[in-house]
Design a protein around this motif. Structure first.
Motif, PDB file in Angstrom:
ATOM      1  N   ASP A  54       0.852  -1.203   0.000  1.00  0.00           N
ATOM      2  CA  ASP A  54       0.000   0.000   0.000  1.00  0.00           C
ATOM      3  C   ASP A  54       0.882   1.245   0.000  1.00  0.00           C
ATOM      4  O   ASP A  54       2.087   1.175   0.220  1.00  0.00           O
ATOM      5  CB  ASP A  54      -0.918  -0.014   1.239  1.00  0.00           C
ATOM      6  CG  ASP A  54      -2.151   0.848   1.031  1.00  0.00           C
ATOM      7  OD1 ASP A  54      -2.269   1.490  -0.039  1.00  0.00           O
ATOM      8  OD2 ASP A  54      -3.015   0.879   1.928  1.00  0.00           O
ATOM      9  N   GLY A  55       0.237   2.379  -0.274  1.00  0.00           N
ATOM     10  CA  GLY A  55       0.965   3.650  -0.232  1.00  0.00           C
ATOM     11  C   GLY A  55       1.846   3.885  -1.447  1.00  0.00           C
ATOM     12  O   GLY A  55       2.805   4.650  -1.380  1.00  0.00           O
ATOM     13  N   ILE A  56       1.527   3.235  -2.568  1.00  0.00           N
ATOM     14  CA  ILE A  56       2.362   3.434  -3.768  1.00  0.00           C
ATOM     15  C   ILE A  56       1.937   4.715  -4.486  1.00  0.00           C
ATOM     16  O   ILE A  56       2.765   5.519  -4.878  1.00  0.00           O
ATOM     17  CB  ILE A  56       2.212   2.242  -4.748  1.00  0.00           C
ATOM     18  CG1 ILE A  56       2.445   0.930  -4.025  1.00  0.00           C
ATOM     19  CG2 ILE A  56       3.155   2.408  -5.935  1.00  0.00           C
ATOM     20  CD1 ILE A  56       1.970  -0.291  -4.789  1.00  0.00           C
ATOM     21  N   SER A  57       0.629   4.882  -4.648  1.00  0.00           N
ATOM     22  CA  SER A  57       0.143   6.013  -5.444  1.00  0.00           C
ATOM     23  C   SER A  57      -0.455   7.089  -4.550  1.00  0.00           C
ATOM     24  O   SER A  57      -1.523   6.902  -3.982  1.00  0.00           O
ATOM     25  CB  SER A  57      -0.917   5.529  -6.442  1.00  0.00           C
ATOM     26  OG  SER A  57      -1.446   6.617  -7.155  1.00  0.00           O
ATOM     27  N   VAL A  65      -8.332   0.383  -7.123  1.00  0.00           N
ATOM     28  CA  VAL A  65      -7.521   1.532  -7.546  1.00  0.00           C
ATOM     29  C   VAL A  65      -8.141   2.254  -8.744  1.00  0.00           C
ATOM     30  O   VAL A  65      -7.905   3.444  -8.949  1.00  0.00           O
ATOM     31  CB  VAL A  65      -6.035   1.170  -7.859  1.00  0.00           C
ATOM     32  CG1 VAL A  65      -5.365   0.514  -6.668  1.00  0.00           C
ATOM     33  CG2 VAL A  65      -5.896   0.329  -9.098  1.00  0.00           C
ATOM     34  N   ARG A 108      -3.068   9.898   1.048  1.00  0.00           N
ATOM     35  CA  ARG A 108      -3.365   8.843   2.031  1.00  0.00           C
ATOM     36  C   ARG A 108      -2.211   8.657   2.995  1.00  0.00           C
ATOM     37  O   ARG A 108      -1.057   8.588   2.588  1.00  0.00           O
ATOM     38  CB  ARG A 108      -3.650   7.519   1.317  1.00  0.00           C
ATOM     39  CG  ARG A 108      -4.974   7.501   0.594  1.00  0.00           C
ATOM     40  CD  ARG A 108      -5.137   6.228  -0.214  1.00  0.00           C
ATOM     41  NE  ARG A 108      -4.094   6.088  -1.192  1.00  0.00           N
ATOM     42  CZ  ARG A 108      -3.368   5.001  -1.386  1.00  0.00           C
ATOM     43  NH1 ARG A 108      -3.587   3.914  -0.674  1.00  0.00           N
ATOM     44  NH2 ARG A 108      -2.439   4.959  -2.313  1.00  0.00           N
ATOM     45  N   LEU A 156      -7.118  -1.160   9.197  1.00  0.00           N
ATOM     46  CA  LEU A 156      -6.388   0.026   8.766  1.00  0.00           C
ATOM     47  C   LEU A 156      -6.909   1.255   9.499  1.00  0.00           C
ATOM     48  O   LEU A 156      -8.126   1.489   9.529  1.00  0.00           O
ATOM     49  CB  LEU A 156      -6.595   0.204   7.249  1.00  0.00           C
ATOM     50  CG  LEU A 156      -5.935   1.401   6.576  1.00  0.00           C
ATOM     51  CD1 LEU A 156      -4.414   1.320   6.629  1.00  0.00           C
ATOM     52  CD2 LEU A 156      -6.379   1.504   5.118  1.00  0.00           C
ATOM     53  N   GLN A 182     -15.807   7.989  -1.642  1.00  0.00           N
ATOM     54  CA  GLN A 182     -16.597   6.920  -1.022  1.00  0.00           C
ATOM     55  C   GLN A 182     -18.007   6.870  -1.625  1.00  0.00           C
ATOM     56  O   GLN A 182     -18.480   5.811  -2.027  1.00  0.00           O
ATOM     57  CB  GLN A 182     -16.683   7.160   0.496  1.00  0.00           C
ATOM     58  CG  GLN A 182     -17.411   6.067   1.260  1.00  0.00           C
ATOM     59  CD  GLN A 182     -16.653   4.748   1.293  1.00  0.00           C
ATOM     60  OE1 GLN A 182     -15.505   4.691   1.687  1.00  0.00           O
ATOM     61  NE2 GLN A 182     -17.297   3.664   0.864  1.00  0.00           N
ATOM     62  N   LEU A 208     -13.478  -3.608  -2.168  1.00  0.00           N
ATOM     63  CA  LEU A 208     -12.904  -3.455  -0.835  1.00  0.00           C
ATOM     64  C   LEU A 208     -13.788  -2.563   0.011  1.00  0.00           C
ATOM     65  O   LEU A 208     -14.277  -2.969   1.057  1.00  0.00           O
ATOM     66  CB  LEU A 208     -11.480  -2.864  -0.896  1.00  0.00           C
ATOM     67  CG  LEU A 208     -10.386  -3.653  -1.605  1.00  0.00           C
ATOM     68  CD1 LEU A 208      -9.022  -3.066  -1.276  1.00  0.00           C
ATOM     69  CD2 LEU A 208     -10.409  -5.129  -1.231  1.00  0.00           C
TER      70      LEU A 208
HETATM   71  C1  HEM Z   1      -9.010  -1.182   4.857  1.00  0.00           C
HETATM   72  C2  HEM Z   1      -9.293  -0.357   3.873  1.00  0.00           C
HETATM   73  C3  HEM Z   1      -8.460  -0.201   2.636  1.00  0.00           C
HETATM   74  C4  HEM Z   1      -7.545  -1.041   2.073  1.00  0.00           C
HETATM   75  C5  HEM Z   1      -7.133  -2.434   2.552  1.00  0.00           C
HETATM   76  C6  HEM Z   1      -7.005  -0.371   0.926  1.00  0.00           C
HETATM   77  C7  HEM Z   1      -6.024  -0.907   0.106  1.00  0.00           C
HETATM   78  C8  HEM Z   1      -5.443  -0.244  -0.947  1.00  0.00           C
HETATM   79  C9  HEM Z   1      -4.380  -0.758  -1.752  1.00  0.00           C
HETATM   80  C10 HEM Z   1      -3.727  -2.131  -1.582  1.00  0.00           C
HETATM   81  C11 HEM Z   1      -4.074   0.184  -2.680  1.00  0.00           C
HETATM   82  C12 HEM Z   1      -3.017   0.065  -3.770  1.00  0.00           C
HETATM   83  C13 HEM Z   1      -1.714   0.671  -3.394  1.00  0.00           C
HETATM   84  C14 HEM Z   1      -1.521   2.091  -3.845  1.00  0.00           C
HETATM   85  O1  HEM Z   1      -1.908   2.433  -4.965  1.00  0.00           O
HETATM   86  O2  HEM Z   1      -0.986   2.876  -3.073  1.00  0.00           O
HETATM   87  C15 HEM Z   1      -4.949   1.310  -2.462  1.00  0.00           C
HETATM   88  C16 HEM Z   1      -4.958   2.473  -3.203  1.00  0.00           C
HETATM   89  C17 HEM Z   1      -5.840   3.508  -2.986  1.00  0.00           C
HETATM   90  N1  HEM Z   1      -6.863   3.564  -2.093  1.00  0.00           N
HETATM   91 FE1  HEM Z   1      -7.294   2.181  -0.696  1.00  0.00          FE
HETATM   92  N2  HEM Z   1      -7.614   0.840   0.784  1.00  0.00           N
HETATM   93  C18 HEM Z   1      -8.513   0.981   1.807  1.00  0.00           C
HETATM   94  C19 HEM Z   1      -9.353   2.056   2.035  1.00  0.00           C
HETATM   95  C20 HEM Z   1      -9.475   3.136   1.205  1.00  0.00           C
HETATM   96  C21 HEM Z   1     -10.422   4.206   1.388  1.00  0.00           C
HETATM   97  C22 HEM Z   1     -11.447   4.306   2.528  1.00  0.00           C
HETATM   98  C23 HEM Z   1     -10.227   5.087   0.364  1.00  0.00           C
HETATM   99  C24 HEM Z   1     -10.959   6.357   0.067  1.00  0.00           C
HETATM  100  C25 HEM Z   1     -12.263   6.488   0.138  1.00  0.00           C
HETATM  101  C26 HEM Z   1      -9.128   4.580  -0.432  1.00  0.00           C
HETATM  102  C27 HEM Z   1      -8.583   5.215  -1.516  1.00  0.00           C
HETATM  103  C28 HEM Z   1      -7.491   4.770  -2.221  1.00  0.00           C
HETATM  104  C29 HEM Z   1      -6.835   5.553  -3.253  1.00  0.00           C
HETATM  105  C30 HEM Z   1      -7.186   6.964  -3.707  1.00  0.00           C
HETATM  106  C31 HEM Z   1      -5.800   4.753  -3.739  1.00  0.00           C
HETATM  107  C32 HEM Z   1      -4.797   5.121  -4.821  1.00  0.00           C
HETATM  108  C33 HEM Z   1      -5.345   4.838  -6.193  1.00  0.00           C
HETATM  109  C34 HEM Z   1      -4.368   5.279  -7.258  1.00  0.00           C
HETATM  110  O3  HEM Z   1      -3.937   6.427  -7.215  1.00  0.00           O
HETATM  111  O4  HEM Z   1      -4.052   4.459  -8.112  1.00  0.00           O
HETATM  112  N3  HEM Z   1      -8.716   3.389   0.093  1.00  0.00           N
HETATM  113  N4  HEM Z   1      -5.773   1.026  -1.401  1.00  0.00           N
END
Ligand code: HEM
Length: 485
Positions: free
Chosen positions: A200-203, A341, A369, A394, A411, A435
């Motif tokens: 996580d935290g790549i983009s 994503v 993030r 998380l 969301q 997710l």
């Molecule tokens: C337990 C909850 C969550 C998990 C396990 C999760 C997991 C992930 C993972 C594995 C990635 C890909 C790694 C990356 O691109 O950095 C990602 C990207 C992202 N997530 Fe989540 N996420 C969660 C909750 C959320 C929530 C609540 C939001 C917003 C409403 C969110 C928004 C995003 C965004 C904006 C990205 C980057 C997309 C991109 O720029 O390509 N995530 N998340």
């Protein structure tokens, strides 16, 4: 890589987590209420010097890099402290925060997340009309203190310092702690991976005038998308002076049902890849997970490497974010429309012709993030039974200059919306974000050879609390929130 113009951002005035992310192996999220307003405002003067600004974090990161270069043992001992307030916190302190809530009573910041969870975010609701959250989030919360560091000992020591400033647990306390939740980066090779196992935290957005390294990836954003009072902040011209150089912090306490997620992958493996090659059950389960997230567990994006993981690509910052779903508006062959994503950052999906008309710019909807994992690793019993018995997940936190455009929008309008992305002539709905989507959980595109096939799935992520906060500038804290000691 190119070097942008020098920043006009005052890096000594902006709290460090917003633009540079407090370095952390472990972190406290401390929610509190102000119980003695006059004393709190005085105590705050003693607290402000503890706050790590962006400039401070950049120094810390330099120290970490030097330490690594010199191949010194262990971790650099350091801590980072930040503070943020809810609307109720500003009310308690008697501070007019109306320029933080241009939407008036319906503005998410003013409404607070407890209400927004029901009206907008789609969180499950109980009979008493409250969200189905833990009790400490069903009461009013005035503020949040973040303490991050490289070890438990460091953050515990720093917490004692903070407690002493506010007289916590003494008859002279100015704040009352509501909950202290500790997050921890996962151990060993799982470090930086969330609990389902995905890196996580790549983009995260690359910020014009701040970031000096610009790797291939999504378009850069103006600083005001994240920091109030700068170009890109929709409220730029309305903010009171004290409310500039800050950012809204959306915090969500999200529990992850990891054994249940793993069982789902195991029971529904993809049978063949998009080139019609048969997959073993394990390969099929891995591909299913990758298609739900949009990245392999390694972090490699499936839009670039759709049917086979590529760990070397995942590690390469010049390639691991270099994709845009361009020209794929009528196909989910490489990446499902609803993949996490793609839902949360549709990149060129909405911007490049032939996109929906009029095209929708994605930039205003980018969020920064932060956040960290909490809870233990899976126990053997959980692995065998496929059922969660320990709480883990998380501590989701993201920054933006507008909750309406940022977290709330992602969301409600994208993740919870089965019809998003809104391409014409799709034979079926893309479905919910697998997710975080709240609602009837069905998505299409999981089988690359049968893109229309829909799959129902249970909930894997359960929201148990949260709040919206504003993380003010150092000037705002000094001039408006604190009073002279
Ligand atoms: C337990 C909850 C969550 C998990 C396990 C999760 C997991 C992930 C993972 C594995 C990635 C890909 C790694 C990356 O691109 O950095 C990602 C990207 C992202 N997530 Fe989540 N996420 C969660 C909750 C959320 C929530 C609540 C939001 C917003 C409403 C969110 C928004 C995003 C965004 C904006 C990205 C980057 C997309 C991109 O720029 O390509 N995530 N998340």
């Amino acid at each position: 890589m190119s070097t942008p113009a020098p920043t006009t951002l005052d890096l000594n005035n902006i709290q460090g987590d917003i633009l540079s992310g407090l370095p952390k192996k472990t972190q406290f999220y401390i929610t509190f209420n102000v119980v003695d307003v006059a004393k709190f405002k005085k105590d705050l003067n003693k607290f402000i010097p503890l706050i790590k600004t962006v400039a401070g974090v950049l120094k810390d990161r330099q120290a970490i890099d030097d330490h690594k270069k010199k191949k010194l043992p262990g971790l650099v001992p350091l801590t980072g402290v930040n503070i943020a307030f809810s609307h109720l916190g500003f009310v308690k302190l008697g501070i007019d925060d109306s320029t933080l809530a241009p939407g008036g009573d319906q503005d998410p910041f003013k409404l607070g997340q407890r209400k927004d969870a029901i009206t907008t975010l789609g969180d499950p609701v109980k009979l008493d009309n409250n969200p189905d959250w833990d009790p400490e989030f069903l009461q009013d919360i005035h503020g949040l203190i973040l303490i991050s560091g490289e070890s438990h000992a460091s953050i515990e020591k720093k917490k004692l310092e903070v407690d002493a400033i506010f007289g916590v647990n003494t008859p002279h306390a100015s704040i009352k702690e509501i909950a202290t939740i500790r997050g921890d980066v996962r151990p060993g090779d799982e470090a930086a991976h969330e609990h389902f196992g995905f890196l996580d935290g790549i983009s995260n957005p690359v910020v014009n005038g701040f970031d000096t390294v610009i790797n291939p990836g999504p378009k850069t954003v103006d600083p005001g998308v994240l920091v109030t009072g700068h170009p890109g902040d929709p409220g730029q011209t309305q903010r009171a002076p004290w409310a500039t150089d800050g950012s809204f912090l959306a915090f969500r306490y999200l529990f992850q049902l990891v054994p249940e997620f793993n069982q789902f992958l195991k029971k529904n493996p993809v049978k063949k890849d998009g080139n019609n090659n048969p997959l073993t059950p394990q390969q099929g389960s891995e591909l299913l997970g990758a298609r739900m997230v949009g990245r392999w567990k390694s972090g490699a994006p499936i839009d670039v490497t759709p049917f086979k993981d590529d760990p070397a690509l995942a590690k390469d910052p010049k390639r691991n974010n270099d994709f845009a779903f361009a020209g794929e508006i009528d196909t989910q062959l490489r990446c499902p429309f609803a993949a996490h994503v793609r839902k949360t950052n549709p990149r060129d999906d909405l911007e490049v012709p032939p996109s929906p008309i009029p095209s929708i710019p994605v930039g205003p909807h980018r969020i920064m993030r932060r956040g960290v994992q909490f809870g233990p690793e899976l126990t053997d019993e959980e692995k065998h039974s496929g059922r969660t018995t320990k709480g883990r997940g998380l501590l989701f936190a993201c920054y933006q200059s507008s909750l309406v455009n940022g977290f709330q929008f992602l969301q409600q309008t994208w993740a919870n919306n089965a019809n998003f992305p809104p391409f014409e002539n799709l034979p079926g709905d893309p479905g919910l974000d697998p997710l975080i989507g709240q609602g009837p959980r069905v998505m299409s595109g999981l089988d690359p050879l049968d893109e229309q096939q829909t799959v129902s799935m249970p909930t894997f992520i359960v929201p148990r609390g949260g709040e919206y906060f504003f993380s003010p500038s150092l000037n705002g804290l000094k001039t408006t929130i604190a009073t002279a000691a």
